[in-house]
Design an enzyme around this catalytic site. Sequence first.
Site, PDB file in Angstrom:
ATOM      1  CG  HIS A 187      58.129 -43.565 -42.040  1.00 21.97           C
ATOM      2  ND1 HIS A 187      59.341 -42.350 -41.663  1.00 21.97           N
ATOM      3  CD2 HIS A 187      57.748 -42.620 -44.010  1.00 21.97           C
ATOM      4  CE1 HIS A 187      58.423 -41.197 -42.650  1.00 21.97           C
ATOM      5  NE2 HIS A 187      58.595 -41.536 -43.001  1.00 21.97           N
ATOM      6  CD  GLU A 426      38.718 -31.870 -34.864  1.00 29.49           C
ATOM      7  OE1 GLU A 426      39.648 -32.252 -34.647  1.00 29.49           O
ATOM      8  OE2 GLU A 426      39.346 -30.401 -35.724  1.00 29.49           O
ATOM      9  CG  ASP A 450      41.876 -32.669 -31.445  1.00 29.45           C
ATOM     10  OD1 ASP A 450      42.771 -32.926 -31.023  1.00 29.45           O
ATOM     11  OD2 ASP A 450      41.802 -32.602 -32.597  1.00 29.45           O
ATOM     12  CB  CYS A 497      36.662 -38.427 -39.457  1.00 30.42           C
ATOM     13  SG  CYS A 497      36.859 -37.334 -39.178  1.00 30.42           S
TER      14      CYS A 497
HETATM   15  C1  PEP Z   1      40.299 -35.876 -34.176  1.00 31.34           C
HETATM   16  O1  PEP Z   1      40.879 -35.201 -33.306  1.00 31.34           O
HETATM   17  O2  PEP Z   1      39.213 -36.984 -33.825  1.00 31.34           O
HETATM   18  C2  PEP Z   1      40.369 -36.603 -35.574  1.00 31.34           C
HETATM   19  C3  PEP Z   1      40.039 -37.451 -36.458  1.00 31.34           C
HETATM   20  O3  PEP Z   1      41.183 -35.496 -36.290  1.00 31.34           O
HETATM   21  P1  PEP Z   1      42.793 -35.634 -35.264  1.00 31.34           P
HETATM   22  O4  PEP Z   1      42.696 -36.724 -34.470  1.00 31.34           O
HETATM   23  O5  PEP Z   1      43.711 -35.754 -36.704  1.00 31.34           O
HETATM   24  O6  PEP Z   1      43.382 -34.992 -34.959  1.00 31.34           O
HETATM   25 MG    MG Z   2      41.578 -33.503 -34.669  1.00 32.21          MG
END
Ligand code: PEP
Ligand code: MG
Length: 571
Positions: A187, A426, A450, A497
């Site tokens: 946190h 991913e 990922d 993202c």
């Molecule tokens: C990613 O894998 O790029 C992603 C946005 O998801 P996370 O980082 O939450 O696994």
């Molecule tokens: Mg991911």
Amino acid sequence: MMTAKGKSILKGIAIGKIRFLAKKQAEIKENAADSAAELKRFQDAKALATEQLQALYDKAAVEAGEEHAAIFEIHMMMLDDDDYNEAITDLIQSEGKTAEFAVKTTGEQFAETFASMDDEYMKARAADVRDISGRVVNILTGTDTGPAESDEPFIIVAEDLAPSETVQLDKSKLLGFVTRLGSTNSHTAILARNMNIPALIGTEISEDWNGRMAIIDGYNSCIYIDPTEELLKTLDEKRVRDLEQRAMLQQLKGQPNVTLDGREINLYANIGNVSDVGMVLENDAGGIGLFRSEFIYLHSATFPTEDEQFAIYKKVAEMMGGKKVIIRTLDIGADKQADYFNLPKEENPALGYRAIRICLMQHDIFKTQLRAILRAAAFGKVSIMFPMIISVSEVRQAKEILEACRKELIAEGKEVGEVEIGIMIETPAAVMVADELAEEVEFFSIGTNDLTQYTLAIDRQNPKLDPFYDSHHPAVLRLIEMTVQAGHRHNCWVGICGELGADPTLTETFLRMGLDELSVNPGGILGLRKIIRELNLGAASTPEATPAVTSSAKEDNQPKKKFSLFGKGKK
Ligand code: PEP
Ligand code: MG
């Protein structure tokens, strides 16, 4: 001057005096003469601690949002836990110990058990059990551990910062913080990112630093104690330049993300909590490109109910006032574990039972979330995306379950909204079948964190492999480009993202590839907007396959759907 290294949570410079949060050591007597009186002392202290936690919950809910406040609910539950209470009572009644000795000993034992667990989330609970035990001991011994009031802004240095301590800090005076313990999931780290203040974890700290002048250098992941005049001057100039830069970027609010030659891209923000939405709006993001919904589960002591989730999604949708909110369905598993899921321990958790795999096997969990999202969609512009997809059949199953939820809700007379459906790309497998996947959905969002891990066969959690974890690897970039091309062949808009979306050295590359959206941390939006507005890609920049991308007539700057004769249908 001395320097201590740590792990930087946020890039930036903080300069000020250190306030060392020492846990004052109270004198703790071990043995008591009257066990009944000790038991009564414990029960009274526990009642007062519960009152304090309730007050902290109320304060945090107003200041930081209900998700952050939820931790105090967990504390209240921990304080009421039968095993915890029995262990304390037993030490008082059977072994004649004082109330404070019994609470301290039990707290330590429970904390050690949590700390020895493999699961990062459970490990982090060690701090919580120490926090609640410390609170009760302080009440019993009349010791105050809270920071003293101060008129001067300060840098907090502490062994660890318990959630209850961070909430009590005067945030208007907090310049940054440095802790010895803590993880990037803690946190403390989340708070630093949300507050946009420099912070270091994993730093060898010393109580001697109290009251001394210091500089947190978030760029170089270190803290300087008693910095030289020269360093003070240099880093203060850097701090002022950062502030000027931030102020300059404010002028870009309300401006389009458009290159000099007219190529436009959507800039959205990534969030994990309702409390992050303030930053999203403040930084003028066009929408939310990734709501990591699993944080709702990680902050909860048990499965969040449909109504609890609905309230959160609805609030985010309403706060965004008609701007797009893409909710990623539960991406639990691997590094993100919640005890109550009772997930089996796995040899290769990143390749294991996680994300959509759990949802497709445990429909009750999935349906609770999907129902909450569909209901919230009636209150804003909500999209849904499924993580960790590797095949068309997974997407079809997920869509079928979503459709079943919609029908159930309608049959129950509940209001539901339309949702745009997308998937995360991913895995290399998803890229290889992207043409087929694109027929099923309306958008792709590339999870480069990922995608890098699975393409390069490198565990993203392993710090030792950091030098090999290269998101700029040509294989990763080619997979991104292939995804954009496949998506656009089938009228799917494509965004990123993952963290790579915020990498300014790749912004031009991404625009040239034809990406339609980049979703980044809220603090990164205006900086990217500046870069985009200074780019000139030239006439040849418009991607052949995505003529609609540059259309200004189109809402959201995304490719228009083509008429489909056979309606092979994305819905
Ligand atoms: C990613 O894998 O790029 C992603 C946005 O998801 P996370 O980082 O939450 O696994
Ligand atoms: Mg991911």
